[in-house]
Each structure stands twice: as C-alpha cells, then as structure tokens.
Design a protein around this motif. Sequence first.
Motif, PDB file in Angstrom:
ATOM      1  N   GLU A  45       0.860  -1.177   0.000  1.00  0.00           N
ATOM      2  CA  GLU A  45       0.000   0.000   0.000  1.00  0.00           C
ATOM      3  C   GLU A  45       0.900   1.233   0.000  1.00  0.00           C
ATOM      4  N   ILE A  46       0.579   2.184  -0.871  1.00  0.00           N
ATOM      5  CA  ILE A  46       1.363   3.413  -1.005  1.00  0.00           C
ATOM      6  C   ILE A  46       0.466   4.596  -0.677  1.00  0.00           C
ATOM      7  N   GLU A  47       0.945   5.472   0.205  1.00  0.00           N
ATOM      8  CA  GLU A  47       0.204   6.683   0.566  1.00  0.00           C
ATOM      9  C   GLU A  47       0.778   7.876  -0.190  1.00  0.00           C
ATOM     10  N   THR A  48      -0.109   8.680  -0.759  1.00  0.00           N
ATOM     11  CA  THR A  48       0.288   9.945  -1.361  1.00  0.00           C
ATOM     12  C   THR A  48      -0.414  11.051  -0.585  1.00  0.00           C
ATOM     13  N   ASP A  49      -0.229  12.280  -1.019  1.00  0.00           N
ATOM     14  CA  ASP A  49      -0.893  13.386  -0.338  1.00  0.00           C
ATOM     15  C   ASP A  49      -2.406  13.359  -0.543  1.00  0.00           C
ATOM     16  N   LYS A  50      -2.887  12.567  -1.504  1.00  0.00           N
ATOM     17  CA  LYS A  50      -4.311  12.551  -1.822  1.00  0.00           C
ATOM     18  C   LYS A  50      -5.026  11.240  -1.489  1.00  0.00           C
ATOM     19  N   ALA A  51      -4.317  10.118  -1.484  1.00  0.00           N
ATOM     20  CA  ALA A  51      -5.002   8.834  -1.306  1.00  0.00           C
ATOM     21  C   ALA A  51      -4.020   7.731  -0.922  1.00  0.00           C
ATOM     22  N   THR A  52      -4.580   6.606  -0.497  1.00  0.00           N
ATOM     23  CA  THR A  52      -3.802   5.387  -0.293  1.00  0.00           C
ATOM     24  C   THR A  52      -4.171   4.430  -1.425  1.00  0.00           C
ATOM     25  N   MET A  53      -3.150   3.969  -2.144  1.00  0.00           N
ATOM     26  CA  MET A  53      -3.371   3.120  -3.311  1.00  0.00           C
ATOM     27  C   MET A  53      -2.691   1.771  -3.111  1.00  0.00           C
ATOM     28  N   GLU A  54      -3.216   0.758  -3.777  1.00  0.00           N
ATOM     29  CA  GLU A  54      -2.598  -0.562  -3.748  1.00  0.00           C
ATOM     30  C   GLU A  54      -1.623  -0.677  -4.911  1.00  0.00           C
ATOM     31  N   PHE A  55      -0.503  -1.347  -4.669  1.00  0.00           N
ATOM     32  CA  PHE A  55       0.525  -1.566  -5.685  1.00  0.00           C
ATOM     33  C   PHE A  55       0.483  -3.033  -6.083  1.00  0.00           C
ATOM     34  N   GLU A  56       0.231  -3.302  -7.351  1.00  0.00           N
ATOM     35  CA  GLU A  56       0.088  -4.663  -7.856  1.00  0.00           C
ATOM     36  C   GLU A  56       1.357  -5.149  -8.549  1.00  0.00           C
ATOM     37  N   ALA A  57       1.585  -6.442  -8.466  1.00  0.00           N
ATOM     38  CA  ALA A  57       2.662  -7.073  -9.226  1.00  0.00           C
ATOM     39  C   ALA A  57       2.282  -7.055 -10.705  1.00  0.00           C
ATOM     40  N   VAL A  58       3.244  -6.814 -11.574  1.00  0.00           N
ATOM     41  CA  VAL A  58       2.982  -6.816 -13.013  1.00  0.00           C
ATOM     42  C   VAL A  58       3.465  -8.105 -13.676  1.00  0.00           C
ATOM     43  N   ASP A  59       4.158  -8.937 -12.907  1.00  0.00           N
ATOM     44  CA  ASP A  59       4.692 -10.186 -13.433  1.00  0.00           C
ATOM     45  C   ASP A  59       4.665 -11.211 -12.314  1.00  0.00           C
ATOM     46  N   GLU A  60       5.047 -12.421 -12.599  1.00  0.00           N
ATOM     47  CA  GLU A  60       5.090 -13.444 -11.550  1.00  0.00           C
ATOM     48  C   GLU A  60       6.515 -13.713 -11.134  1.00  0.00           C
ATOM     49  N   GLY A  61       6.670 -14.204  -9.921  1.00  0.00           N
ATOM     50  CA  GLY A  61       7.999 -14.523  -9.424  1.00  0.00           C
ATOM     51  C   GLY A  61       7.981 -14.725  -7.922  1.00  0.00           C
ATOM     52  N   VAL A  62       9.170 -14.763  -7.353  1.00  0.00           N
ATOM     53  CA  VAL A  62       9.341 -14.948  -5.916  1.00  0.00           C
ATOM     54  C   VAL A  62      10.018 -13.696  -5.360  1.00  0.00           C
ATOM     55  N   ILE A  63       9.505 -13.176  -4.245  1.00  0.00           N
ATOM     56  CA  ILE A  63      10.117 -12.016  -3.596  1.00  0.00           C
ATOM     57  C   ILE A  63      11.416 -12.479  -2.955  1.00  0.00           C
ATOM     58  N   GLU A  64      12.527 -11.986  -3.466  1.00  0.00           N
ATOM     59  CA  GLU A  64      13.835 -12.395  -2.951  1.00  0.00           C
ATOM     60  C   GLU A  64      14.156 -11.697  -1.635  1.00  0.00           C
ATOM     61  N   LYS A  65      14.049 -10.359  -1.633  1.00  0.00           N
ATOM     62  CA  LYS A  65      14.239  -9.603  -0.402  1.00  0.00           C
ATOM     63  C   LYS A  65      13.578  -8.244  -0.554  1.00  0.00           C
ATOM     64  N   ILE A  66      13.246  -7.653   0.584  1.00  0.00           N
ATOM     65  CA  ILE A  66      12.622  -6.337   0.625  1.00  0.00           C
ATOM     66  C   ILE A  66      13.641  -5.393   1.244  1.00  0.00           C
ATOM     67  N   LEU A  67      13.971  -4.331   0.518  1.00  0.00           N
ATOM     68  CA  LEU A  67      15.024  -3.430   0.964  1.00  0.00           C
ATOM     69  C   LEU A  67      14.487  -2.182   1.657  1.00  0.00           C
ATOM     70  N   VAL A  68      13.228  -1.853   1.488  1.00  0.00           N
ATOM     71  CA  VAL A  68      12.652  -0.660   2.115  1.00  0.00           C
ATOM     72  C   VAL A  68      11.478  -1.060   2.964  1.00  0.00           C
TER      73      VAL A  68
END
Length: 61
Positions: free
Chosen positions: A38-61
């Motif tokens: 979920e990403i918050e902007t100054d106007k709304a909270t939006m969902e961020f979708e995957a555009v491809d398939e795969g495995v999440i290797e690591k999350i850096l942020v």
Amino acid sequence: MAIEILMPALSPTMTEGKLAKWLVRAGDTVKAGDIMAEIETDKATMEFEAVDEGVIEKILV
C-alpha cells in the motif's frame, strides 16, 4: 534473474509517496495482479500490484 521493483507514479502529478505497508514477505510467490503493498500519497492510499510473476527475494525498504 532479479528484477528491481521501484515505486510507480500513481498519478501524473505524483511527486512523492510513502510506503505504508508491505503485504508480501521475502520468499512469497506472486503473480500478475497480486497486491504487494500500500502506497500513501498526499491525496489517497493506493494498492501496488505485481505486473509479473515470481518470488520475492528480499525487501530493501
């Protein structure tokens, strides 16, 4: 092969956003259309979708 995923511009006027919440963890499998975060902007909270398939290797942020 690893693919770096960057925060998308969710509108033409978006200049910054805040990562509100990760909905996946390292090791999770995702496919196109899965909600990853979920990403918050100054106007709304939006969902961020995957555009491809795969495995999440690591999350850096």
